[in-house]
Design a protein around this motif. Structure first.
Motif, PDB file in Angstrom:
ATOM      1  N   HIS A 102       0.787  -1.190   0.050  1.00 39.36           N
ATOM      2  CA  HIS A 102      -0.062  -0.407  -0.025  1.00 39.36           C
ATOM      3  C   HIS A 102       0.621   1.412  -0.262  1.00 39.36           C
ATOM      4  O   HIS A 102       0.941   2.037  -0.784  1.00 39.36           O
ATOM      5  CB  HIS A 102      -1.177  -0.048   1.133  1.00 39.36           C
ATOM      6  CG  HIS A 102      -1.674  -1.128   1.363  1.00 39.36           C
ATOM      7  ND1 HIS A 102      -2.342  -1.383   1.378  1.00 39.36           N
ATOM      8  CD2 HIS A 102      -3.250  -0.548   0.736  1.00 39.36           C
ATOM      9  CE1 HIS A 102      -3.374  -2.380   1.170  1.00 39.36           C
ATOM     10  NE2 HIS A 102      -4.214  -1.461   0.337  1.00 39.36           N
ATOM     11  N   ILE A 103       1.937   1.249   0.560  1.00 39.02           N
ATOM     12  CA  ILE A 103       2.366   2.482   1.303  1.00 39.02           C
ATOM     13  C   ILE A 103       3.296   2.442  -0.468  1.00 39.02           C
ATOM     14  O   ILE A 103       3.440   3.643  -0.650  1.00 39.02           O
ATOM     15  CB  ILE A 103       3.734   2.482   2.216  1.00 39.02           C
ATOM     16  CG1 ILE A 103       2.625   2.113   3.343  1.00 39.02           C
ATOM     17  CG2 ILE A 103       4.550   3.229   2.515  1.00 39.02           C
ATOM     18  CD1 ILE A 103       3.551   1.789   4.594  1.00 39.02           C
ATOM     19  N   ALA A 104       3.983   1.654  -0.995  1.00 42.44           N
ATOM     20  CA  ALA A 104       4.852   1.776  -2.114  1.00 42.44           C
ATOM     21  C   ALA A 104       4.420   2.067  -3.133  1.00 42.44           C
ATOM     22  O   ALA A 104       5.231   2.839  -3.990  1.00 42.44           O
ATOM     23  CB  ALA A 104       5.577   0.166  -2.417  1.00 42.44           C
ATOM     24  N   GLU A 105       2.643   2.102  -3.531  1.00 44.05           N
ATOM     25  CA  GLU A 105       2.188   1.480  -4.563  1.00 44.05           C
ATOM     26  C   GLU A 105       2.356   3.612  -4.217  1.00 44.05           C
ATOM     27  O   GLU A 105       2.019   4.092  -5.779  1.00 44.05           O
ATOM     28  CB  GLU A 105       0.902   1.521  -4.238  1.00 44.05           C
ATOM     29  CG  GLU A 105      -0.454   1.574  -5.477  1.00 44.05           C
ATOM     30  CD  GLU A 105      -1.525   0.732  -5.229  1.00 44.05           C
ATOM     31  OE1 GLU A 105      -1.583  -0.043  -5.976  1.00 44.05           O
ATOM     32  OE2 GLU A 105      -2.299   1.360  -4.042  1.00 44.05           O
ATOM     33  N   SER A 106       1.800   4.116  -3.440  1.00 42.47           N
ATOM     34  CA  SER A 106       1.709   5.994  -3.863  1.00 42.47           C
ATOM     35  C   SER A 106       2.807   6.612  -3.536  1.00 42.47           C
ATOM     36  O   SER A 106       2.954   7.598  -3.550  1.00 42.47           O
ATOM     37  CB  SER A 106       0.775   5.899  -2.775  1.00 42.47           C
ATOM     38  OG  SER A 106       0.664   5.883  -1.354  1.00 42.47           O
ATOM     39  N   GLU A 115      11.658   3.583   6.971  1.00 44.30           N
ATOM     40  CA  GLU A 115      11.329   4.931   7.076  1.00 44.30           C
ATOM     41  C   GLU A 115       9.823   5.265   7.375  1.00 44.30           C
ATOM     42  O   GLU A 115       9.065   6.190   8.339  1.00 44.30           O
ATOM     43  CB  GLU A 115      11.963   5.638   6.191  1.00 44.30           C
ATOM     44  CG  GLU A 115      13.739   5.244   6.960  1.00 44.30           C
ATOM     45  CD  GLU A 115      13.741   6.345   6.000  1.00 44.30           C
ATOM     46  OE1 GLU A 115      14.701   7.845   5.815  1.00 44.30           O
ATOM     47  OE2 GLU A 115      14.942   5.704   4.725  1.00 44.30           O
ATOM     48  N   ARG A 116       9.253   5.297   5.761  1.00 49.94           N
ATOM     49  CA  ARG A 116       7.374   5.081   6.168  1.00 49.94           C
ATOM     50  C   ARG A 116       7.104   4.861   6.969  1.00 49.94           C
ATOM     51  O   ARG A 116       5.802   5.779   7.846  1.00 49.94           O
ATOM     52  CB  ARG A 116       6.559   4.892   4.933  1.00 49.94           C
ATOM     53  CG  ARG A 116       7.354   5.696   3.855  1.00 49.94           C
ATOM     54  CD  ARG A 116       6.917   7.252   3.818  1.00 49.94           C
ATOM     55  NE  ARG A 116       7.666   7.644   2.574  1.00 49.94           N
ATOM     56  CZ  ARG A 116       7.114   9.219   2.541  1.00 49.94           C
ATOM     57  NH1 ARG A 116       6.974  10.107   2.837  1.00 49.94           N
ATOM     58  NH2 ARG A 116       7.907   9.836   0.628  1.00 49.94           N
ATOM     59  N   ALA A 148      -1.175   7.337   3.547  1.00 48.64           N
ATOM     60  CA  ALA A 148      -1.441   8.750   2.361  1.00 48.64           C
ATOM     61  C   ALA A 148      -0.586   9.730   2.382  1.00 48.64           C
ATOM     62  O   ALA A 148      -0.320  10.826   1.435  1.00 48.64           O
ATOM     63  CB  ALA A 148      -3.079   9.131   3.690  1.00 48.64           C
ATOM     64  N   LEU A 149       0.116   9.794   3.693  1.00 48.55           N
ATOM     65  CA  LEU A 149       1.674  10.160   3.354  1.00 48.55           C
ATOM     66  C   LEU A 149       2.469  10.249   2.408  1.00 48.55           C
ATOM     67  O   LEU A 149       3.607  10.744   1.998  1.00 48.55           O
ATOM     68  CB  LEU A 149       2.311  10.425   5.107  1.00 48.55           C
ATOM     69  CG  LEU A 149       1.292  10.942   6.327  1.00 48.55           C
ATOM     70  CD1 LEU A 149       2.179  10.772   7.143  1.00 48.55           C
ATOM     71  CD2 LEU A 149       0.845  12.056   5.288  1.00 48.55           C
ATOM     72  N   ALA A 150       2.413   8.463   1.578  1.00 49.97           N
ATOM     73  CA  ALA A 150       4.006   8.516   1.465  1.00 49.97           C
ATOM     74  C   ALA A 150       3.382   9.081   0.106  1.00 49.97           C
ATOM     75  O   ALA A 150       5.328   9.301  -0.699  1.00 49.97           O
ATOM     76  CB  ALA A 150       3.920   7.021   0.559  1.00 49.97           C
ATOM     77  N   GLY A 151       3.016   9.647  -0.800  1.00 47.89           N
ATOM     78  CA  GLY A 151       3.113  10.996  -1.725  1.00 47.89           C
ATOM     79  C   GLY A 151       3.134  12.384  -1.669  1.00 47.89           C
ATOM     80  O   GLY A 151       3.565  13.245  -2.195  1.00 47.89           O
TER      81      GLY A 151
END
Lengths: 548, 264
Positions: A102-106, A115-116, A148-151
């Motif tokens: 999910h994180i890598a996708e965005s 780190e995220r 949500a914050l990944a981008g």
């Protein structure tokens, strides 16, 4: 992001001219009860209005007009410049993807998933390999936040991000959002129905009512001196954990639809200080003092404090429920590990604990919906179990059969009572303060609070000696909560009151049992437990109640 | 759209009820001199090999085209819904047993079973219809069971159990109304399935005795006349298609309008 004159129309008018601005590094709370239009305002701001609804006005992000823009314009904006965090993290995460995916996708920068995760307080890197169903509610919401914050968005729109979580987790997530917002200098728009949550997190608060903003100002000032009677009444309706109020005050009536309000203040019908000019023209949003906006024509008078001496606690009667050594396992998970408690005639025993504490399993065992592995449940009185104990469930929109009229449901319940004189449908409706004409209505034609009243009437129809309330107000608006709690106080039946909300339990319970991981960690007089908690877990629970 | 669908089915139902009075000719009256004539003012869709009026035979055939599939739909819906509710609500051994029977029934090649049944029992059409209804039921049981499993966990079903209501009352008074959209849509699908399958049986010659005014049989019997009077076989085939489509679409619409406002 700047919103001007936003109107959302569907079959009727829903949002009627909202102006709102969120600057970088600022947290703005948009507060309102259900039907106020707050969620659709947020959805319009993310370009995600449901089909059949149309928005007009203007929505600009960094000077660029987004309203009416096509998907090609929106796609690079969402995720990169604005991100969305929603209420139910389980519905928001794809059950087939791991947390890391999910994180890598965005993600757009090369910052690693670990780190995220660390940013949202997850230090265990193995979480990245787990699927949503392997994570607790709080963990899921953290993962959703990390995604949500990944981008690296400039603006985060959080729509009721903590409503589905229990008190301690809610507190943690709010702290986390605040920390991340400060560290990144990001703008946050928090949509919530809970004033306490808004005040805990936000710099500025806008209060919505019937599709319009009725008050806006710095959070601390709005809390101290509300400039609109609606805000004042909302604040008065919020239960407090500090003391037991003699009377709980809701707001009479219900929120009108934005389209039904014609030429006049939408709140006039429910307002205590209504003046003739209130109903003549729609009061505009005016500046009351620098930075403070209000849509009220008059100065809000603080309400006179009601001093009613609380009724003395009832004389403890003989026990109506005695639970001893109750335990229940689900596979390897211990839901209840030997719980004992009793409820005496006329008293209300509160059961508090976070999610997974076993409080609902306890209720199900007492109701006979689950069979305990060991231990006993003794109910005083003669007859089958359903005449001795009844239950008010959490969400009245699912606990009432949608295919059955109110009258049919109540009549059916009354027929299950002991032989002899049984209450009629109109008597039951009257007891919970509803007009007798509601008997012919379906649950879908009632508001949330009215449905819960019907559910209470149904539970009382068999005249049980014990009433179990399982989070009876958790799904209700604040102004309605107070009415329902006040109604339950007047019922007079012995109650087992289950909740995660300490402020609510303070208002209801004579005695308190604190559950954690299926075990009683503390029990005693409600005032004693809440004023001088003896166990660490109780202290954590109390510390995480958002204060007013 | 919905009005159009209802109109199509309504007209066919009217023909089924009043067909003999509406028909311009006796559907069995032969006029060998007229054999396999094309459409004319006297015979709108022409005649078949025996000189029987095609329009009159279509009108007469509406009765069996509707009656038998409706029978199948009623039977499968009643039985499938009851057993599905029972299986999903009771769970445990009742569910396990019923589901194995359902697995077995679904594993059987339906059309072959029908042909064997009709062949062995000597062409009794009633038997074919009964066999078809029994073959259709397992699908309904499965669908209703899975919905029941979801509904029984909802708070309103728990509230009904907390009230100490009898299982039968919970199943039929509380759960069933909330399954109604699917049950109705399913009933219309069973109707369509039966209509097409029975027409198929007639076409294969294992249904009704030759000469009966029946749409499926007409397609088969007038197949050789395609060059003389194509309408004699195209018209019944088209009617089967239109009625089947109308019933399926009506089921879709009914499902959508009925499921508004229910518990998800």
């Amino acid at each position: 992001m700047k919103v001007t004159g936003l109107r959302v129309t569907g079959p009727g008018l829903i949002v009627d001219g909202v102006d709102l601005e969120v600057s970088p590094g600022e947290t703005v709370g948009l507060v309102g009860e259900s039907g106020s239009g707050k969620s659709l305002t947020a959805r319009a701001m993310a370009g995600l209005l449901p089909r059949g609804l149309r928005a007009t006005g203007s929505i600009t992000l960094g000077g660029r007009e987004l309203l009416g823009a096509g998907e090609r314009v929106w796609r690079p904006v969402r995720g990169r410049r604005l991100a969305l965090l929603m209420q139910d993290p389980f519905a928001m995460l794809n059950p087939l993807l791991t947390a890391g995916a999910h994180i890598a996708e965005s993600a757009r920068s090369r910052v690693s998933v670990a780190e995220r995760l660390a940013e949202v307080g997850i230090d265990d890197p193995s979480v990245a390999r787990r699927h949503p169903f392997e994570l607790s509610g709080g963990m899921r919401q953290r993962v959703a936040l990390a995604a949500a914050l990944a981008g690296d968005p400039e603006l985060l729109i959080a729509d009721e991000p903590t409503t589905a979580l229990d008190a301690t987790t809610q507190h943690e997530i709010l702290q986390l959002v605040r920390r991340v917002q400060r560290a990144r200098g990001m703008g946050v728009l928090l949509i919530t129905h809970d004033l306490r949550v808004a005040f805990e997190l936000c710099d500025r608060v806008a209060v919505m009512y019937a599709g319009r903003i009725v008050e806006q100002g710095p959070a601390a000032e709005v809390r101290r001196s509300p400039a609109h009677p609606y805000t004042l009444r909302l604040l008065a309706a919020v239960p407090t954990v500090e003391r037991r109020l003699a009377r709980l005050e809701g707001i009479p009536g219900s929120v009108p639809a934005a389209g039904e309000v014609t030429g006049g203040c939408a709140f006039a019908a429910r307002c205590e200080q209504v003046a003739p000019e209130c109903t003549q023209a729609r009061p505009p949003l005016r500046e009351a003092s620098p930075g403070r906006l209000t849509a009220c024509l008059t100065r809000v008078r603080p309400r006179a404090a009601v001093h009613v001496t609380a009724a003395p606690p009832p004389e403890p009667g003989p026990p109506v429920l005695r639970v001893t050594g109750l335990s229940k396992r689900y596979g390897g998970h211990v839901a209840l590990g030997g719980v004992s408690l009793d409820v005496r005639r006329g008293e209300t025993v509160g059961v508090v604990g976070g999610s997974g504490s076993g409080k609902t399993t306890l209720a199900r065992c007492v109701l006979g919906l689950a069979v305990p592995d060991s231990g006993t449940v003794e109910l005083a009185g003669e007859g089958p179990r359903h005449r001795l104990v009844q239950c008010v469930f959490q969400d009245p929109s699912t606990s009432l059969n949608p295919a059955m009229s109110v009258g049919a449901a109540l009549a059916e319940a009354a027929a299950q009572g002991a032989p002899g004189p049984r209450p009629t449908v109109s008597e039951l409706l009257e007891q919970v303060g509803l007009p007798a004409a509601y008997a012919s209505r379906r649950p879908s034609a009632l508001s949330g609070g009215e449905r819960q009243r019907v559910a209470i009437a149904r539970a009382l129809a068999v005249r049980p000696s014990l009433l179990i309330c399982d989070e009876p107000v958790a799904s209700l608006d604040v102004s309605v909560q107070a009415h329902v709690l006040e109604l339950l106080r007047q019922v007079g039946t012995a109650m087992l009151f289950i909740t995660h909300d300490l402020a609510v339990v303070r208002q209801m319970a004579d005695r308190l049992v604190v559950l954690s991981r299926g075990e009683v960690v503390e029990a005693g007089e409600a005032d004693r437990v809440l004023d001088a908690p003896a166990h660490d877990y109780t202290r954590t629970l109390i510390a995480s109640v958002p204060g007013l | 759209m919905r009005a159009a669908l209802t109109a199509v089915l309504g007209l066919v139902a009217l023909a089924a009820l009043a067909g003999p009075w509406l028909a311009p000719y006796d559907p069995a009256a032969q006029d060998l001199a007229l054999g396999a004539a094309g459409p004319s003012a006297a015979h709108w869709l022409g005649t078949d090999e025996m000189g029987r009026d095609v329009v009159s035979r279509l009108l007469a055939g509406a009765r069996s085209a509707l009656f038998w599939p409706v029978l199948v739909a009623l039977f499968t819906t009643a039985l499938g819904t009851s057993l599905g509710l029972l299986s999903g609500y009771r769970r445990g051994w009742v569910d396990a047993l019923l589901m194995r029977v359902v697995d077995l029934a679904i594993a059987m090649p339906g059309l072959l079973v029908l042909i064997v049944v009709v062949g062995v029992l000597g062409g009794g059409y009633g038997w074919a219809v009964l066999a078809m209804a029994v073959l259709f039921t397992p699908g309904d049981i499965r669908v209703v069971r899975s919905l029941t499993l979801a509904q029984r966990e909802l708070a309103y079903a728990e509230a009904a159990r907390t009230l100490g209501l009898r299982p039968g009352r919970i199943m039929f008074r509380h759960l069933l109304p909330n399954l109604a959209p699917t049950v109705v849509a399913n009933a219309l699908l069973s109707f369509t399935g039966a209509l097409v399958a029975l027409a198929g049986l007639s076409f294969l010659g294992v249904g009704l005795p030759a000469g009966t005014p029946d749409w499926g049989l007409m397609v088969e019997e007038n197949r050789q006349l395609l060059d003389l009077n194509p309408w004699a076989s195209i018209a019944p085939a088209a009617l089967i298609t239109v009625v089947a489509c109308a019933a399926t679409l009506l089921g879709d619409r009914a499902f959508e309008s009925m499921s508004k406002g229910g518990v998800r």
